[in-house]
Write a protein that holds these residues in place. Sequence first.
Motif, short mmCIF file in Angstrom:
data_model
loop_
_atom_site.label_atom_id
_atom_site.label_comp_id
_atom_site.label_asym_id
_atom_site.label_seq_id
_atom_site.Cartn_x
_atom_site.Cartn_y
_atom_site.Cartn_z
N TYR A 271 -23.96 -34.67 5.98
CA TYR A 271 -24.89 -35.49 6.68
C TYR A 271 -24.52 -35.33 8.13
N VAL A 272 -23.24 -35.24 8.30
CA VAL A 272 -23.09 -34.94 9.76
C VAL A 272 -23.31 -33.52 10.37
N ALA A 273 -22.79 -32.52 9.41
CA ALA A 273 -23.36 -31.11 9.68
C ALA A 273 -24.73 -30.79 9.89
N GLY A 274 -25.60 -31.55 9.01
CA GLY A 274 -26.92 -31.11 8.97
C GLY A 274 -27.44 -31.54 10.58
N HIS A 275 -26.95 -32.84 11.09
CA HIS A 275 -27.54 -32.94 12.57
C HIS A 275 -26.85 -32.33 13.27
N LEU A 276 -25.60 -31.74 13.41
CA LEU A 276 -25.01 -30.91 14.32
C LEU A 276 -25.72 -29.69 14.02
N GLY A 277 -26.06 -29.14 13.11
CA GLY A 277 -26.66 -27.58 12.89
C GLY A 277 -28.03 -27.74 13.75
N ASP A 278 -28.71 -28.97 13.78
CA ASP A 278 -29.98 -29.03 14.53
C ASP A 278 -29.62 -29.02 15.85
N THR A 279 -28.59 -29.47 16.31
CA THR A 279 -28.26 -29.54 17.78
C THR A 279 -27.40 -28.57 18.41
N LEU A 280 -26.52 -27.89 17.49
CA LEU A 280 -25.73 -26.85 18.08
C LEU A 280 -26.06 -25.38 17.82
N ASP A 281 -25.59 -24.49 18.29
CA ASP A 281 -25.88 -23.03 17.94
C ASP A 281 -25.35 -22.89 16.58
N LEU A 282 -26.42 -22.22 15.82
CA LEU A 282 -26.16 -22.33 14.39
C LEU A 282 -24.89 -21.33 14.14
N ARG A 283 -25.04 -20.31 14.84
CA ARG A 283 -24.30 -19.03 14.41
C ARG A 283 -22.85 -19.53 14.59
N LEU A 284 -22.57 -20.17 15.94
CA LEU A 284 -21.15 -20.62 15.92
C LEU A 284 -20.73 -21.67 15.22
N PHE A 285 -21.83 -22.34 14.75
CA PHE A 285 -21.28 -23.65 13.86
C PHE A 285 -20.85 -22.98 12.52
N LEU A 286 -21.87 -21.89 11.98
CA LEU A 286 -21.55 -21.57 10.57
C LEU A 286 -20.12 -20.76 10.72
N THR A 287 -19.83 -19.90 11.80
CA THR A 287 -18.84 -19.09 12.26
C THR A 287 -17.65 -20.10 11.86
N THR A 288 -17.41 -21.36 12.51
CA THR A 288 -16.67 -22.26 12.57
C THR A 288 -16.34 -22.68 11.13
N GLY A 289 -17.30 -23.16 10.29
CA GLY A 289 -16.97 -23.48 9.19
C GLY A 289 -16.43 -22.59 8.35
N MET A 290 -17.03 -21.27 8.17
CA MET A 290 -16.18 -20.36 7.42
C MET A 290 -14.93 -19.89 7.50
N ILE A 291 -14.46 -19.83 8.81
CA ILE A 291 -13.11 -19.49 9.32
C ILE A 291 -12.15 -20.86 8.84
N GLY A 292 -12.70 -21.97 9.07
CA GLY A 292 -11.95 -22.97 8.73
C GLY A 292 -11.66 -23.31 7.25
N SER A 293 -12.85 -22.78 6.55
CA SER A 293 -12.70 -23.10 4.93
C SER A 293 -11.70 -22.12 4.58
N GLY A 294 -11.67 -20.68 4.95
CA GLY A 294 -10.79 -19.86 4.83
C GLY A 294 -9.26 -20.17 4.79
N ILE A 295 -9.21 -20.81 5.89
CA ILE A 295 -7.86 -21.21 6.23
C ILE A 295 -7.33 -22.32 5.02
N PHE A 296 -8.06 -23.25 4.82
CA PHE A 296 -7.54 -24.38 3.93
C PHE A 296 -7.68 -24.12 2.69
N VAL A 297 -8.52 -23.29 2.17
CA VAL A 297 -8.45 -22.68 0.84
C VAL A 297 -7.09 -21.91 0.59
N ALA A 298 -6.81 -20.91 1.55
CA ALA A 298 -5.55 -20.36 1.39
C ALA A 298 -4.41 -21.35 1.70
N LEU A 299 -4.45 -22.20 2.26
CA LEU A 299 -3.39 -23.05 2.42
C LEU A 299 -2.97 -23.93 1.09
#
Length: 535
Positions: free
Chosen positions: A126-154
Amino acid sequence: MPGGLDAMRGTPPGIRLIRSLRGNEWSLKTYRYVVLLLTFIAYACYHASRKPSSIVKSVLDPVPGKASLMTVYPTYSWPLGEVFVREGNLSRVHGKGWEPFNGKDGTAKLGEIDVAFLACYSLGMYVAGHLGDTLDLRLFLTTGMIGSGIFVALFGMGYFWNIHNFWFYLVMQMIAGLFQATGWPSVVAVIGNWFGKRKRGLIMGVWNAHTSIGNISGSLLAASVLQYGWGWSFILPGALIFFGGIMVYLLLAAYPEDVGIPCPHGLDTHTPENGSKDEEANAMPRVGSMSRSNAVGLMEACMIPGVIPFALCLFFAKLVAYTFLYWLPFYLSQTAIGGEYVSVKSAGNLSTLFDVGGIVGGILAGYISDKLSARATTAATFMYAAIPAMLLYRVYGRVSKSLNILLMMVAGLFVNGPYALITTAVSADLGTHHSLKGNSRALATVTAIIDGTGSAGAALGPLLTGFLSSKGWDAVFAMLVIGAFIAGLLLSRLVLAEIVEKSSKHRQQGIAGNTIILQINFLFGMRIIMRKVLY
């Protein structure tokens, strides 16, 4: 293309580099293909990183006397090697499981891990959807993918660091769930920015195969390194999504304006492409992708007709789909098929065939809904058809290996078909609804409401399965059947509205046809009368 446009904030650096090397611009059609490919890869990476937990369940929590015995693994995973591997040549590798998941409450704890991930994913949506319509989608998606990768690996590093604290794994999954919430609203919004409603169901049905491709890839990656230690089953998919995020940052144009295509109100049939009219430009939305109007709020988005019914339907549709996603490999490893048990690794390989059926289901649902112009009717029909498909799989899937594969693929077709349709074409349709009066900043928000609500069901299904499976798998399948039935029932009002609309159109067409016939007969009669009068 004016040089100043290259320096604008949204232009990806990789595209700027390609422009400088090529010396000319891509066509609109080429940009669309690139956007489809990049978003496909991006979300496939998201789903690949979610699969390891389902693959390692039987290693972390082996059933005493059976699942504790691990098969010597074949050299290659499916599709290069065998799908079924008999539990012969047994060894005691990892036979005791992994504390804290190998106790009497181990299955319940695995369910709690799943629900922790999915609950954070659902709330974060719910928060991500609103942020996605507010922020730059490319940077937002990049942050989510890199963060996901780090914590899945951890999470996987807990194996190498010899961590046996339940809270460590719980927290890693919760944080990973929050980062994963960035994915779906972002990729659907990007596709909605570039593609209009014409053939949207079919296009998104094919594109949504990334879900099943990601599940298959994640299963194969996790299973391929399982014999080296279950930690690798998390690290490899984590690295995949990490580098996928870097690729998105370099190359994804989230909005047409990012690459200098001027469409403040969306491209239409008069938009030139390289000096000529683009034949596909009429497929672009008139609610322009980057009009920079204010983002639509959650309550306003909820008031769009159809959002609430589809969101509630997806709650139960994802409850069913994610139960298979997280528990099917475990179910297969604990169920005798043709009188034989399969190894943990083979169960992971075999479970990918459910997603093969899901690919067909997503494409078929999209195509049918386009042809009929009836999203709700198509989704409800698939959900009702999933009920006998799941029951047949439970009853007859144990008879033989071949029958298990066939029925699993059929179940995947009907379970994933409506799930794919609602999360893609339906979300994009509602995110560009005419009630928004041209406001383009609603795609990610509407997608987040629908998929966020669905993800709450996705959290509940695996959690209930963790408890119900201890009472027997018949109880789990009863839950799945009830969930599918309720999902179809929740669309009844929309289905009825579509049927009434279709009937009204047919009646109007019939009346119009009769009117034309009467007019022809009238003119023909007048012609005869005039001839008699004149001659």
